[in-house]
Scaffold this active site. Structure first.
Site, mmCIF file in Angstrom:
data_model
loop_
_atom_site.group_PDB
_atom_site.id
_atom_site.type_symbol
_atom_site.label_atom_id
_atom_site.label_comp_id
_atom_site.label_asym_id
_atom_site.label_seq_id
_atom_site.Cartn_x
_atom_site.Cartn_y
_atom_site.Cartn_z
ATOM 1 N N ILE A 96 10.167 -0.757 53.633
ATOM 2 C CA ILE A 96 11.523 -0.913 53.069
ATOM 3 C C ILE A 96 12.467 -1.668 53.798
ATOM 4 O O ILE A 96 12.642 -1.950 55.030
ATOM 5 C CB ILE A 96 11.887 0.724 53.114
ATOM 6 N N LEU A 97 13.439 -2.470 52.946
ATOM 7 C CA LEU A 97 14.268 -3.406 53.717
ATOM 8 C C LEU A 97 15.662 -2.699 53.710
ATOM 9 O O LEU A 97 16.158 -1.789 52.948
ATOM 10 C CB LEU A 97 14.341 -4.474 52.601
ATOM 11 N N HIS A 113 7.163 -1.638 40.809
ATOM 12 C CA HIS A 113 6.647 -0.024 41.225
ATOM 13 C C HIS A 113 5.681 0.404 40.243
ATOM 14 O O HIS A 113 6.073 0.215 38.846
ATOM 15 C CB HIS A 113 8.057 0.577 41.181
ATOM 16 N N ASP A 154 13.799 1.989 45.353
ATOM 17 C CA ASP A 154 13.534 2.022 43.669
ATOM 18 C C ASP A 154 14.729 2.488 42.838
ATOM 19 O O ASP A 154 14.526 2.793 41.831
ATOM 20 C CB ASP A 154 12.363 2.937 43.493
ATOM 21 N N LYS A 181 -3.499 -3.476 35.410
ATOM 22 C CA LYS A 181 -3.979 -4.232 34.157
ATOM 23 C C LYS A 181 -3.163 -4.275 33.085
ATOM 24 O O LYS A 181 -2.776 -5.349 32.302
ATOM 25 C CB LYS A 181 -5.469 -3.784 33.701
ATOM 26 N N GLU A 184 1.619 -3.875 35.254
ATOM 27 C CA GLU A 184 2.056 -4.586 36.486
ATOM 28 C C GLU A 184 1.990 -6.271 36.238
ATOM 29 O O GLU A 184 2.809 -6.844 36.337
ATOM 30 C CB GLU A 184 1.564 -4.151 37.665
HETATM 31 C C1 GAR Z 1 0.789 -2.292 43.372
HETATM 32 O O1 GAR Z 1 0.493 -1.111 42.563
HETATM 33 C C2 GAR Z 1 2.230 -2.102 43.530
HETATM 34 O O2 GAR Z 1 2.895 -1.788 42.197
HETATM 35 C C3 GAR Z 1 2.433 -1.041 44.380
HETATM 36 O O3 GAR Z 1 1.524 -1.254 45.272
HETATM 37 C C4 GAR Z 1 0.394 -1.871 44.781
HETATM 38 C C5 GAR Z 1 0.027 -3.181 45.549
HETATM 39 O O4 GAR Z 1 -0.974 -3.991 44.761
HETATM 40 N N1 GAR Z 1 3.950 -1.065 45.033
HETATM 41 C C6 GAR Z 1 4.418 0.124 45.497
HETATM 42 O O5 GAR Z 1 3.940 1.314 45.500
HETATM 43 C C7 GAR Z 1 5.632 -0.373 46.129
HETATM 44 N N2 GAR Z 1 6.751 0.861 46.110
HETATM 45 P P1 GAR Z 1 -1.406 -5.332 45.061
HETATM 46 O O6 GAR Z 1 -1.224 -5.522 46.696
HETATM 47 O O7 GAR Z 1 -2.787 -5.476 44.600
HETATM 48 O O8 GAR Z 1 -0.472 -6.167 44.279
#
Ligand code: GAR
Length: 204
Positions: A96-97, A113, A154, A181, A184
């Site tokens: 967290i920043l 997210h 968030d 898939k 995101e």
């Molecule tokens: C992803 O599902 C992303 O949305 C989530 O972590 C995963 C990372 O996957 N992020 C969070 O939960 C942030 N709050 P990746 O390294 O394969 O992109």
């Protein structure tokens, strides 16, 4: 050459969202932004290998080697300045920043997210935990959100969302994969393109 926004992607893990951004740049979906740096807070994160394979400069800023949050963020700031970064993309960045950092980059940080905000979000909801919570609640639809980053985890303005169906018998792992898939890997590159375009047009 076309004017592009230089972007830095901040990562912590496997980097499939980073890969989606790299692929989007190659295919032209991401056309107004250029990924010039990938920064990991975790040494050895596979995302760094993905960046190296794509010829992108990589950096590791290990929080454990910093005396506090401000030293950690100062190191990141230095990399951003050196590379003249115009947009910061959090792609699976699990740190967290601070408000100090986010205020300094107002409307210049976006995050993906893995849920439909405001469900299953905020401090403590990250990675698989988000999908575990969605399954425990019994929701039939979940999804992903791309949003601007502000001082509230968030909590920043929503840019794009995409819904994904929960299937009977889903495990957190299965659901995570489907959300990545179907949602995101699509809305993160699309949002990056949208915001880069808006930055260049002075609209944001
Ligand atoms: C992803 O599902 C992303 O949305 C989530 O972590 C995963 C990372 O996957 N992020 C969070 O939960 C942030 N709050 P990746 O390294 O394969 O992109």
């Amino acid at each position: 050459m076309k004017n592009k926004v230089k972007t830095a992607v901040l990562v912590s893990g496997g980097g499939t969202n980073l890969q989606a951004l790299i692929d989007a740049e190659k295919s032209g979906v991401l056309d107004h932004g250029k990924i010039v740096a990938v920064i990991s807070n975790k040494p050895g994160a596979y995302a760094l290998t993905r960046a190296e394979n794509a010829g992108i400069k990589t950096y590791t800023v290990n929080k454990k080697e910093c005396k506090d949050q401000s030293e950690f963020e100062e190191k990141i700031e230095k990399i951003l300045e050196e590379n003249k970064i115009g947009l910061i993309i959090l792609a699976g960045f699990m740190s967290i920043l601070s408000e100090n950092f986010t205020k300094n980059h107002d409307k210049r940080i976006i995050n993906v997210h893995p849920s439909l905000i405001p469900s299953f979000c905020g401090a403590g909801f990250y990675g698989l935990k988000v999908h575990e919570a969605a399954l425990a609640k019994g929701v039939k639809v979940t999804g992903a959100t791309v949003h601007f980053v502000n001082e509230i985890p968030d909590g920043g303005e929503i840019i794009m969302q995409k819904a994904v169906k929960v299937h009977e018998g889903d495990t957190p792992e299965k659901l995570q994969k489907r959300v990545m898939k179907q949602a995101e890997w699509k809305i993160l590159p699309q949002s990056a393109e949208l915001i880069c375009k808006k930055i260049l047009n002075g609209e944001v």
